[in-house]
Design a protein around this motif. Structure first.
Motif, PDB file in Angstrom:
ATOM      1  N   TYR A 171       0.839  -1.201   0.000  1.00 44.99           N
ATOM      2  CA  TYR A 171       0.000   0.000   0.000  1.00 44.99           C
ATOM      3  C   TYR A 171       0.875   1.252   0.000  1.00 44.99           C
ATOM      4  CZ  TYR A 171      -4.046  -2.919   1.218  1.00 44.99           C
ATOM      5  OH  TYR A 171      -5.041  -3.863   1.216  1.00 44.99           O
ATOM      6  N   LYS A 172       0.343   2.313  -0.583  1.00 41.21           N
ATOM      7  CA  LYS A 172       0.956   3.634  -0.516  1.00 41.21           C
ATOM      8  C   LYS A 172      -0.150   4.675  -0.656  1.00 41.21           C
ATOM      9  CE  LYS A 172       1.991   4.210  -5.459  1.00 41.21           C
ATOM     10  NZ  LYS A 172       3.055   4.459  -6.477  1.00 41.21           N
ATOM     11  N   CYS A 173       0.177   5.911  -0.354  1.00 43.65           N
ATOM     12  CA  CYS A 173      -0.795   6.999  -0.517  1.00 43.65           C
ATOM     13  C   CYS A 173      -0.145   8.145  -1.279  1.00 43.65           C
ATOM     14  CB  CYS A 173      -1.332   7.465   0.830  1.00 43.65           C
ATOM     15  SG  CYS A 173      -0.100   8.213   1.925  1.00 43.65           S
ATOM     16  N   LYS A 174      -0.997   8.965  -1.890  1.00 44.97           N
ATOM     17  CA  LYS A 174      -0.508  10.084  -2.709  1.00 44.97           C
ATOM     18  C   LYS A 174      -1.333  11.325  -2.378  1.00 44.97           C
ATOM     19  CE  LYS A 174       0.506   9.257  -6.982  1.00 44.97           C
ATOM     20  NZ  LYS A 174       0.387   8.978  -8.451  1.00 44.97           N
ATOM     21  N   VAL A 175      -0.634  12.445  -2.225  1.00 47.98           N
ATOM     22  CA  VAL A 175      -1.279  13.720  -1.913  1.00 47.98           C
ATOM     23  C   VAL A 175      -0.904  14.718  -3.001  1.00 47.98           C
ATOM     24  CG1 VAL A 175      -1.500  15.593  -0.245  1.00 47.98           C
ATOM     25  CG2 VAL A 175      -1.176  13.240   0.554  1.00 47.98           C
ATOM     26  N   ASN A 176      -1.920  15.327  -3.612  1.00 46.50           N
ATOM     27  CA  ASN A 176      -1.646  16.311  -4.658  1.00 46.50           C
ATOM     28  C   ASN A 176      -0.860  17.485  -4.096  1.00 46.50           C
ATOM     29  OD1 ASN A 176      -2.992  14.875  -6.647  1.00 46.50           O
ATOM     30  ND2 ASN A 176      -4.974  15.852  -6.228  1.00 46.50           N
ATOM     31  N   GLY A 177       0.225  17.821  -4.749  1.00 48.47           N
ATOM     32  CA  GLY A 177       1.047  18.941  -4.339  1.00 48.47           C
ATOM     33  C   GLY A 177       2.085  18.603  -3.291  1.00 48.47           C
ATOM     34  N   SER A 178       1.999  17.403  -2.698  1.00 48.04           N
ATOM     35  CA  SER A 178       2.971  17.021  -1.654  1.00 48.04           C
ATOM     36  C   SER A 178       3.801  15.803  -2.029  1.00 48.04           C
ATOM     37  CB  SER A 178       2.251  16.754  -0.326  1.00 48.04           C
ATOM     38  OG  SER A 178       1.609  17.926   0.135  1.00 48.04           O
ATOM     39  N   GLY A 179       3.277  14.960  -2.889  1.00 42.14           N
ATOM     40  CA  GLY A 179       4.015  13.771  -3.292  1.00 42.14           C
ATOM     41  C   GLY A 179       3.331  12.497  -2.809  1.00 42.14           C
ATOM     42  N   GLU A 180       4.069  11.423  -2.811  1.00 42.10           N
ATOM     43  CA  GLU A 180       3.517  10.140  -2.397  1.00 42.10           C
ATOM     44  C   GLU A 180       4.448   9.463  -1.395  1.00 42.10           C
ATOM     45  OE1 GLU A 180       4.980   6.935  -5.718  1.00 42.10           O
ATOM     46  OE2 GLU A 180       3.262   8.199  -6.250  1.00 42.10           O
ATOM     47  N   SER A 181       3.874   8.530  -0.655  1.00 43.60           N
ATOM     48  CA  SER A 181       4.641   7.809   0.375  1.00 43.60           C
ATOM     49  C   SER A 181       5.354   6.612  -0.235  1.00 43.60           C
ATOM     50  CB  SER A 181       3.696   7.319   1.474  1.00 43.60           C
ATOM     51  OG  SER A 181       2.904   6.240   0.981  1.00 43.60           O
ATOM     52  N   PRO A 182       6.333   6.049   0.461  1.00 46.82           N
ATOM     53  CA  PRO A 182       6.859   4.739   0.052  1.00 46.82           C
ATOM     54  C   PRO A 182       5.781   3.664   0.215  1.00 46.82           C
ATOM     55  CG  PRO A 182       8.351   5.844   1.594  1.00 46.82           C
ATOM     56  CD  PRO A 182       7.062   6.592   1.630  1.00 46.82           C
ATOM     57  N   GLU A 183       6.029   2.502  -0.338  1.00 51.76           N
ATOM     58  CA  GLU A 183       5.117   1.373  -0.179  1.00 51.76           C
ATOM     59  C   GLU A 183       5.443   0.601   1.097  1.00 51.76           C
ATOM     60  OE1 GLU A 183       3.542  -0.190  -4.490  1.00 51.76           O
ATOM     61  OE2 GLU A 183       5.497  -0.916  -3.802  1.00 51.76           O
TER      62      GLU A 183
END
Length: 262
Positions: A171-183
């Motif tokens: 799993y990972k998450c993504k935030v517009n304007g901030s980037g995404e997390s590692p898995e």
């Protein structure tokens, strides 16, 4: 004598089986991802004495390091502290593995480091690093499983109810304007067995000895038990050997013994 050696081997194997220790690994705080400069600790728990426990770490480059338990990290760095962690006990028992990721990005996924019990609930949270080095909810975020977008959340949280084997994955998450997390991998384990319902009260019985106490008693009594068994086998073989001798030889020996006594 071959039978005596076989009995010794059986007793040795019995002690080896009783000597196995059980050890578990834990991470505090109980998540699998951390920001750079965060603090966390990995510790070992179980039946083994604390002095015999070690936290093992396999780094990204494959190098393996051993640490005393608990292993505390006051300022985490991606290259130094990202990797696989597990515990070893002094008598050869190993725990399962946990993977810890330290990111120098601004987004991380707050997911459990340890396996989640099947049938339970778990919440994944997308967190952002703020200017004061604290982490907080990112707000609207998208969640991905094995590279496929599965949910959009206005709060930055995703709840998974009644977890099953199909929920395992990365799993990972993504935030517009901030980037995404590692898995991070979410692992599902079988639920713990339900204890049996209490039965009607019965007559009190003798208390059970702890395993460690039972092992110590067996170790202390083993030499006496072995000596008794070996002497018994030797005596039986000697008696059998005497019975197999001709009558004349036994009479001559008996006469010699009687003359010495008289």
């Amino acid at each position: 004598m071959m039978k005596a050696a076989f009995l010794c081997f059986l007793i040795y194997m019995m002690f080896m089986g009783c000597d196995a220790a059980t050890v578990f690994v834990s991470v505090a705080p109980g998540r699998s991802q951390f920001f750079k400069y965060d603090h966390f600790s990995v510790s070992c728990e179980g039946e083994e004495e604390p002095a015999g426990r070690r936290v093992m770490q396999r780094m990204k480059d494959g190098e393996v390091k051993a640490h005393l338990s608990p292993y505390s990290v006051s300022a985490a760095f991606p290259d130094e502290h990202t990797g696989v962690y597990w515990c070893e006990a002094g008598r050869g028992a190993n725990s399962s593995d946990v993977f810890v990721t330290v990111t120098d990005g601004s987004v991380m996924l707050d997911s459990p480091a340890l396996p989640v019990a099947e049938g339970g609930d778990v919440t994944l949270s997308c967190r952002c690093k703020t200017s004061d080095s604290a982490d907080s909810s990112c707000g609207p975020a998208e969640f991905y499983k094995d590279g496929i977008r599965i949910e959009s959340s206005s709060t930055g949280d995703m709840a998974v109810h009644s977890v099953s084997g199909s929920d395992q994955g990365f799993y990972k998450c993504k935030v517009n304007g901030s980037g995404e997390s590692p898995e991070s991998r979410l692992t599902v384990r079988a639920p713990s067995p339900t204890p049996p319902a209490p039965s009607a009260p019965s007559a009190p019985s003798a208390p059970l000895l702890p395993v460690s106490t039972l092992v110590r008693h067996l170790i202390v009594g083993a030499p006496y038990l072995l000596s008794t068994i070996i002497l018994g086998l030797v005596y039986r073989d000697r008696r059998k050997h005497q019975r197999d001798q001709p009558t004349g030889q036994r009479r001559t020996r008996d006469e010699v013994i009687m003359q010495i006594i008289s």
